[in-house]
Design an enzyme around this catalytic site. Structure first.
Site, PDB file in Angstrom:
ATOM      1  N   SER A 164       0.854  -1.189   0.000  1.00  0.00           N
ATOM      2  CA  SER A 164       0.000   0.000   0.000  1.00  0.00           C
ATOM      3  C   SER A 164       0.888   1.236   0.000  1.00  0.00           C
ATOM      4  O   SER A 164       2.054   1.186   0.402  1.00  0.00           O
ATOM      5  CB  SER A 164      -0.895  -0.002   1.245  1.00  0.00           C
ATOM      6  OG  SER A 164      -1.560   1.241   1.392  1.00  0.00           O
ATOM      7  N   TYR A 177      -2.377  -0.655  10.391  1.00  0.00           N
ATOM      8  CA  TYR A 177      -2.456  -1.017   8.973  1.00  0.00           C
ATOM      9  C   TYR A 177      -1.243  -0.486   8.203  1.00  0.00           C
ATOM     10  O   TYR A 177      -0.656  -1.201   7.380  1.00  0.00           O
ATOM     11  CB  TYR A 177      -3.753  -0.473   8.375  1.00  0.00           C
ATOM     12  CG  TYR A 177      -3.998  -0.889   6.941  1.00  0.00           C
ATOM     13  CD1 TYR A 177      -4.295  -2.204   6.622  1.00  0.00           C
ATOM     14  CD2 TYR A 177      -3.940   0.044   5.908  1.00  0.00           C
ATOM     15  CE1 TYR A 177      -4.536  -2.595   5.309  1.00  0.00           C
ATOM     16  CE2 TYR A 177      -4.175  -0.336   4.593  1.00  0.00           C
ATOM     17  CZ  TYR A 177      -4.475  -1.649   4.301  1.00  0.00           C
ATOM     18  OH  TYR A 177      -4.701  -2.019   2.993  1.00  0.00           O
TER      19      TYR A 177
END
Length: 281
Positions: A164, A177
């Protein structure tokens, strides 16, 4: 039918996609099937992957859906055996399972702006943080242990992880995350080095901002208007828009194509509408 972004041919390849019950990885699984691959779609949500499999078969494609817990080594071993019996040994593994959890996020971007009743850094739930790290990191490590054995025996194969843009620079509110995806980028490089002599390539994509069920409430109010967070994101994205899910497919196909990317391993490819390139001024 999905409009394929490249002229590719994965005929005869067995492609295993974890997290295929979700929108992004489900779209990847279907696209590989359209490109001729025999696809094993894995997800804890058996109903979702069975529905995907049925849709693909109705189009004359080869796609089998399997219930799989990516955090359960024994369950993965059983699914691996089923895939080998039905489709054959794995050629390409897409580690798509992952995600965040509300217990591991803060309500505010900055501690000094915290209001009474908001969940701050000091209120993060340990079990929630553990879950996010396990789902993203171990949820990539364990399927790789289960399916990369086929590649080692054959002396070829491709592993693609999903990192990501959070891995490059952490985003506010989602510390667990962001940290977990940074671990995925690092692990991708580690795997690429470890397997280099076996003929296996390992890369990752780093999607930019997409609108998904997971982050929709962060990006849009209940009435559909954009939140202040959305305004910040788009102001920091040179193309001025979110990334569409189908825009990931070109990078995915390129990195998984042994002809086009034969010397590419250990790479994390941003697909982010320019977000990482912009300094803010």
């Amino acid at each position: 039918m999905i409009e394929l972004p490249l002229s590719v041919d994965f005929t005869g390849k067995v492609v295993v996609v974890t997290g295929a019950g979700g929108v992004l990885c489900g779209e990847m699984a279907r696209a590989f099937a359209q490109a001729g691959a025999k696809v094993a779609a894995l997800d804890l949500n058996e109903e979702a992957v069975k529905k995907l499999s049925g849709t693909c078969r109705a189009e004359g494609l080869v796609c089998e859906g399997y219930k799989a817990d990516v955090l359960d080594p024994e369950a993965l071993a059983e699914v691996h055996a089923q895939v080998c019996r039905t489709l054959g040994p794995c050629d390409i593994l897409i580690n798509g399972a992952g995600g965040n959890n509300p217990r591991a996020t803060t309500d505010n971007e900055y501690q000094h702006e915290a209001k009474p009743g908001q969940k701050t850094f000091f209120d993060l739930d340990t079990n929630g943080v553990d879950f996010v790290f396990k789902l993203n990191f171990q949820g990539t490590l364990l399927p790789t242990q289960a399916f990369a054995r086929d590649m080692v025996k054959r002396g070829s194969g491709c592993i693609l992880n999903i990192s990501s843009m959070n891995a490059y620079t952490p985003l506010t509110k989602i510390p667990a995350y962001s940290g977990a995806k940074a671990a995925i980028s690092n692990f991708t490089q580690w795997l690429a080095t470890y397997f280099a002599g076996t003929g296996i390539r390992c890369n990752a994509i780093a999607p930019g901002f997409l609108v998904s069920n997971q982050n929709r409430k962060l990006l849009f109010n209940e009435d559909g208007t954009p939140t202040p967070r959305t305004a910040k994101i788009l102001a920091g994205t040179p193309m001025g828009r979110f990334v569409e899910s189908n825009e990931l497919l070109g990078g995915v196909f390129f990195l998984c194509d042994d002809r086009a990317a034969s010397a590419i391993t250990g790479v994390v490819l941003p697909i982010d509408a320019g977000f990482a390139a912009y300094s803010g001024v």
